[in-house]
Design an enzyme around this catalytic site. Structure first.
Site, mmCIF file in Angstrom:
data_model
loop_
_atom_site.group_PDB
_atom_site.id
_atom_site.type_symbol
_atom_site.label_atom_id
_atom_site.label_comp_id
_atom_site.label_asym_id
_atom_site.label_seq_id
_atom_site.Cartn_x
_atom_site.Cartn_y
_atom_site.Cartn_z
ATOM 1 N N GLY A 1 47.592 44.972 75.423
ATOM 2 C CA GLY A 1 47.338 45.764 74.177
ATOM 3 C C GLY A 1 48.532 46.481 73.764
ATOM 4 O O GLY A 1 49.329 47.098 74.478
ATOM 5 N N ALA A 2 48.780 46.793 72.507
ATOM 6 C CA ALA A 2 49.740 47.881 72.032
ATOM 7 C C ALA A 2 49.077 49.262 71.878
ATOM 8 O O ALA A 2 47.780 49.427 72.382
ATOM 9 C CB ALA A 2 49.811 47.441 70.503
ATOM 10 N N TRP A 3 49.985 50.214 71.598
ATOM 11 C CA TRP A 3 49.453 51.609 71.677
ATOM 12 C C TRP A 3 48.553 52.340 70.723
ATOM 13 O O TRP A 3 48.110 53.448 70.645
ATOM 14 C CB TRP A 3 50.481 52.505 72.182
ATOM 15 C CG TRP A 3 51.782 52.304 71.605
ATOM 16 C CD1 TRP A 3 52.818 51.504 71.845
ATOM 17 C CD2 TRP A 3 52.295 52.907 70.210
ATOM 18 N NE1 TRP A 3 53.724 51.540 71.133
ATOM 19 C CE2 TRP A 3 53.454 52.326 69.958
ATOM 20 C CE3 TRP A 3 51.693 53.398 69.299
ATOM 21 C CZ2 TRP A 3 54.172 52.435 68.721
ATOM 22 C CZ3 TRP A 3 52.181 53.785 68.113
ATOM 23 C CH2 TRP A 3 53.659 53.195 67.832
ATOM 24 N N ASN A 4 48.678 51.583 69.463
ATOM 25 C CA ASN A 4 48.245 52.398 68.337
ATOM 26 C C ASN A 4 46.760 52.528 68.325
ATOM 27 O O ASN A 4 46.119 53.453 67.643
ATOM 28 C CB ASN A 4 48.862 51.862 67.316
ATOM 29 C CG ASN A 4 48.422 50.382 66.890
ATOM 30 O OD1 ASN A 4 48.059 49.664 67.807
ATOM 31 N ND2 ASN A 4 48.655 49.830 65.619
ATOM 32 N N SER B 1 54.378 43.538 69.499
ATOM 33 C CA SER B 1 55.420 43.446 68.758
ATOM 34 C C SER B 1 55.961 41.777 68.740
ATOM 35 O O SER B 1 55.675 41.020 69.714
ATOM 36 C CB SER B 1 56.442 44.316 69.158
ATOM 37 O OG SER B 1 56.998 43.854 70.142
ATOM 38 N N PRO C 1 59.075 40.506 69.044
ATOM 39 C CA PRO C 1 59.970 39.896 70.378
ATOM 40 C C PRO C 1 59.093 39.714 71.654
ATOM 41 O O PRO C 1 59.294 38.999 72.441
ATOM 42 C CB PRO C 1 60.756 41.294 70.686
ATOM 43 C CG PRO C 1 60.826 41.965 69.226
ATOM 44 C CD PRO C 1 59.391 41.695 68.658
ATOM 45 N N GLU D 1 48.571 38.652 67.962
ATOM 46 C CA GLU D 1 48.411 39.833 67.045
ATOM 47 C C GLU D 1 49.580 40.460 66.833
ATOM 48 O O GLU D 1 49.833 41.246 67.677
ATOM 49 C CB GLU D 1 47.116 40.370 67.241
ATOM 50 C CG GLU D 1 45.890 39.673 66.954
ATOM 51 C CD GLU D 1 45.701 39.488 65.644
ATOM 52 O OE1 GLU D 1 46.264 39.870 64.626
ATOM 53 O OE2 GLU D 1 44.529 38.718 65.442
ATOM 54 N N CYS E 1 49.702 47.974 62.058
ATOM 55 C CA CYS E 1 50.525 46.608 62.344
ATOM 56 C C CYS E 1 50.333 46.003 60.588
ATOM 57 O O CYS E 1 51.439 45.477 60.414
ATOM 58 C CB CYS E 1 49.803 45.740 63.164
ATOM 59 S SG CYS E 1 47.951 45.556 63.058
ATOM 60 N N GLY F 1 51.811 35.947 64.042
ATOM 61 C CA GLY F 1 50.850 35.655 65.037
ATOM 62 C C GLY F 1 50.099 34.388 64.830
ATOM 63 O O GLY F 1 50.558 33.816 63.599
ATOM 64 N N GLU G 1 41.448 37.352 65.305
ATOM 65 C CA GLU G 1 40.493 38.259 65.724
ATOM 66 C C GLU G 1 39.267 38.274 65.248
ATOM 67 O O GLU G 1 39.289 38.402 63.591
ATOM 68 C CB GLU G 1 40.941 39.266 66.251
ATOM 69 C CG GLU G 1 42.082 39.346 67.322
ATOM 70 C CD GLU G 1 42.503 40.541 68.381
ATOM 71 O OE1 GLU G 1 42.821 41.393 67.798
ATOM 72 O OE2 GLU G 1 42.302 40.435 69.382
HETATM 73 P P1 NAD Z 1 55.075 46.040 72.474
HETATM 74 O O1 NAD Z 1 55.396 44.689 72.110
HETATM 75 O O2 NAD Z 1 56.255 46.611 73.122
HETATM 76 O O3 NAD Z 1 53.980 45.957 73.687
HETATM 77 C C1 NAD Z 1 52.728 45.295 73.674
HETATM 78 C C2 NAD Z 1 52.229 45.136 74.998
HETATM 79 O O4 NAD Z 1 52.876 44.344 75.577
HETATM 80 C C3 NAD Z 1 52.352 46.361 75.904
HETATM 81 O O5 NAD Z 1 51.112 46.608 76.632
HETATM 82 C C4 NAD Z 1 53.417 45.871 76.890
HETATM 83 O O6 NAD Z 1 53.380 46.466 77.931
HETATM 84 C C5 NAD Z 1 53.206 44.668 76.734
HETATM 85 N N1 NAD Z 1 54.276 43.616 77.215
HETATM 86 C C6 NAD Z 1 55.873 44.056 76.995
HETATM 87 N N2 NAD Z 1 56.615 42.964 77.502
HETATM 88 C C7 NAD Z 1 55.631 42.085 78.070
HETATM 89 C C8 NAD Z 1 55.860 40.908 78.683
HETATM 90 N N3 NAD Z 1 57.004 40.492 79.050
HETATM 91 N N4 NAD Z 1 55.063 40.142 79.126
HETATM 92 C C9 NAD Z 1 53.646 40.529 78.906
HETATM 93 N N5 NAD Z 1 53.443 41.527 78.380
HETATM 94 C C10 NAD Z 1 54.352 42.549 77.976
HETATM 95 O O7 NAD Z 1 54.218 46.720 71.357
HETATM 96 P P2 NAD Z 1 53.697 48.258 71.147
HETATM 97 O O8 NAD Z 1 55.291 48.881 70.914
HETATM 98 O O9 NAD Z 1 52.886 48.685 72.190
HETATM 99 O O10 NAD Z 1 53.058 48.097 69.756
HETATM 100 C C11 NAD Z 1 53.539 48.026 68.555
HETATM 101 C C12 NAD Z 1 53.605 46.502 68.078
HETATM 102 O O11 NAD Z 1 52.444 45.982 67.902
HETATM 103 C C13 NAD Z 1 54.137 46.468 66.478
HETATM 104 O O12 NAD Z 1 55.032 45.548 66.401
HETATM 105 C C14 NAD Z 1 52.650 46.277 65.728
HETATM 106 O O13 NAD Z 1 52.944 45.882 64.624
HETATM 107 C C15 NAD Z 1 52.147 45.348 66.895
HETATM 108 N N6 NAD Z 1 50.415 45.393 66.481
HETATM 109 C C16 NAD Z 1 49.913 44.406 66.036
HETATM 110 C C17 NAD Z 1 48.877 44.463 65.672
HETATM 111 C C18 NAD Z 1 47.743 43.108 65.271
HETATM 112 O O14 NAD Z 1 46.796 43.213 65.386
HETATM 113 N N7 NAD Z 1 48.521 42.283 64.588
HETATM 114 C C19 NAD Z 1 47.757 45.637 66.053
HETATM 115 C C20 NAD Z 1 48.399 46.767 66.626
HETATM 116 C C21 NAD Z 1 49.991 46.711 66.886
#
Ligand code: NAD
Length: 485
Positions: A151-154, A230, A232, A251, A285, A455, A459
């Site tokens: 999961g992401a943090w938002n 994200s 990346p 996502e 996002c 993506g 979902e």
């Molecule tokens: P992030 O990509 O930094 O981290 C997301 C998750 O991936 C975290 O739990 C992190 O610990 C994990 N992670 C990081 N590197 C990894 C790896 N190599 N292997 C496996 N897991 C790994 O994203 P963030 O900063 O937490 O969230 C913000 C991003 O999320 C923004 O780009 C936003 O647009 C996106 N987002 C997308 C949606 C959607 O539904 N499309 C919803 C919310 C947020």
């Protein structure tokens, strides 16, 4: 902010809280006081192993239950979640800094919707029957097995439940890793699911940074990975999952357009732009951060937007009259400040905001730039903060090309009272989730997801079932077998 949010333990595995303080400490920092308010520990390899073993062991019996039985557990979990909405919302506010005014209506409630919806669907998941003369084929809809959610943090509660609900409805088990920024809420989702009757091991939560996520993604017991994060990170996780030909849902991020034509209802357009840029302090996002406004309405739009932004109330997010919270972390605030500085440097006109608010807490003013051009960094990069860019346009064909001129494709919106133009525009948008005369609503009944770099997979809605189950064909021979020799 309330400070009594320390969870019972860092992880929830096999139906109970589990602690292992050998893992790297992950402090939970309050975005208002900037003080540590809780601590969890990153999953050690032993914890990762425990979670995957529990999920693998529990999955078969869960899948063997009827869909109605599984659905009952999810629906009960939805009820408990609604009963505890206030406490869960307070926790979400503490975890993220989002105003309680928002979390009361958008987080545990959205999680409950997902559990209720997929709980309702679980009993009607079917394959099909295909008659072939006397022979016939039927398909069995089967679970994938062990799914990993990251999961992401938002939206920590919502993301955990949006992944758990379809996964469990289809008979899978899940190991979920929340973002290290917001580790608290997913533990509650696990606790509630088990209280509602989910067998031990069906939904496990373990904490950690990217390395824990990476360890989960490549484990041979894992059949599917669903990431919200994200681009990346998505690239890395997708590539790692490909090694084992695992199913994926990605996502990812966005830089979505909102196109406002001269004939649009001004109040609706301004409201849509506010919802699409400043809800959750811009940390959404699907935000429509490139707001293309047709020249005839531009100054009126900017005037009305500035007026309505005067109603922003920042402050302690637990105060229910506050409607604008801080950024999730100091780091995120600095990233957004960097983008604001770049916007000014590249010649965008700062209409309002642009500053940090106070010197305690990660508060940034809602920020509006006008006269933004397509090549400015604030118009090309995902900012993930409260920064709205207004770009000018005159012509429909031209604006559609510019709206699509990005590698992202999460969402897009159009405001116009011309019915045909509205449908032409959404047909032309290169995005997975589109809106006409509204923005950023994500009901569980509708598919949600992105195209292009934003993506793969969807979902919510019935579409999510396809991403958490697989079909097995069963050919049934009724005639004598004809072999060549
Ligand atoms: P992030 O990509 O930094 O981290 C997301 C998750 O991936 C975290 O739990 C992190 O610990 C994990 N992670 C990081 N590197 C990894 C790896 N190599 N292997 C496996 N897991 C790994 O994203 P963030 O900063 O937490 O969230 C913000 C991003 O999320 C923004 O780009 C936003 O647009 C996106 N987002 C997308 C949606 C959607 O539904 N499309 C919803 C919310 C947020």
């Amino acid at each position: 902010m309330t400070y009594d949010i320390q969870p019972t333990a860092s992880h929830f595995i096999d139906g109970q809280y589990v602690e292992d303080k050998n893992g790297t400490p992950i402090p939970v920092i309050c975005p208002v006081s900037e003080e540590q308010v809780a601590i969890v520990y990153e999953a050690t390899p032993a914890i990762v192993e425990q979670a995957l073993t529990a999920a693998k062991r529990a999955q078969g019996a869960w899948e063997a239950m009827t869909g109605t039985e599984r659905g009952r557990v999810l629906r009960r979990a939805a009820e408990i979640m609604r009963e505890r909405n206030y406490d869960l919302s307070v926790l979400e506010t503490n975890d993220t800094g989002k105003p309680l005014q928002e979390t009361l209506v958008a987080d545990a409630t959205s999680a409950a919707d997902a559990l209720e919806y997929f709980g309702g669907l679980a009993g009607s998941l079917t394959g099909e029957h295909i008659q072939l003369g006397d022979d016939f084929v039927y398909t069995r809809r089967e679970a994938l097995g062990v799914c990993v959610g990251i999961g992401a943090w938002n939206y920590p509660t919502q993301i955990a439940a949006w992944k758990a609900a379809p996964a469990l409805a289809c008979g899978n088990a899940m190991v979920f890793k929340p973002s290290e920024q917001t580790p608290l809420c997913a533990l509650k989702v696990a606790e509630i699911l088990h209280e509602a009757g989910a067998p031990a091991g069906i939904y496990n939560v373990i904490q950690g940074m990217g390395d824990v996520g990476a360890a989960l993604v490549t484990d041979p017991r894992v059949d599917k990975v669903s990431l919200t994060g994200s681009v990346p990170t998505g690239r890395k996780v997708y590539a790692a999952a490909a090694e084992g030909i695992r199913h994926v849902t990605m996502e990812l991020g966005g830089k979505s357009p909102i196109v406002i034509f001269d004939d649009a209802d001004l109040e609706d357009a301004v409201g849509g732009a506010i919802l699409g840029n400043f809800y959750s302090s811009g940390q959404v996002c699907s935000n429509g951060t490139r707001v293309f406004v047709q020249s005839g309405i531009k100054e009126a739009f900017l005037k009305r937007l500035s007026e309505r932004l005067k109603d922003v109330k920042m402050g302690d997010p637990l105060d229910e009259s506050v409607n604008f919270g801080p950024m999730v972390s100091g780091r995120q605030m600095e990233i957004v400040q960097g983008f604001i500085a770049k916007g000014i440097e590249q010649g965008a006109r700062l209409v309002t905001g642009g500053q940090r608010e106070g010197d305690k807490g990660y508060f940034l003013q809602p920020t509006v730039f006008a006269d933004v051009t397509d090549d400015m960094v604030i118009a090309t990069d995902e900012i993930f903060g409260p920064v709205l860019s207004v770009l000018d346009f005159d012509d429909e064909d031209d604006v559609l090309k510019r709206a699509n001129a990005t590698d992202f494709g999460l969402a897009a919106g159009v405001f116009t009272n011309d019915l045909k133009r509205a449908h032409r525009m959404v047909a032309g948008f290169e995005a997975g989730t589109t809106y006409i005369n509204t923005y950023n609503l994500a009901p569980v009944e509708a598919p949600f997801g992105g195209s292009k770099l934003s993506g793969v997979g969807r979902e919510n809605s019935k579409a999510a079932i396809e991403h958490y189950s697989q079909l097995k064909s069963v050919y049934v021979g009724m005639a004598p077998v004809e072999a060549p020799f």
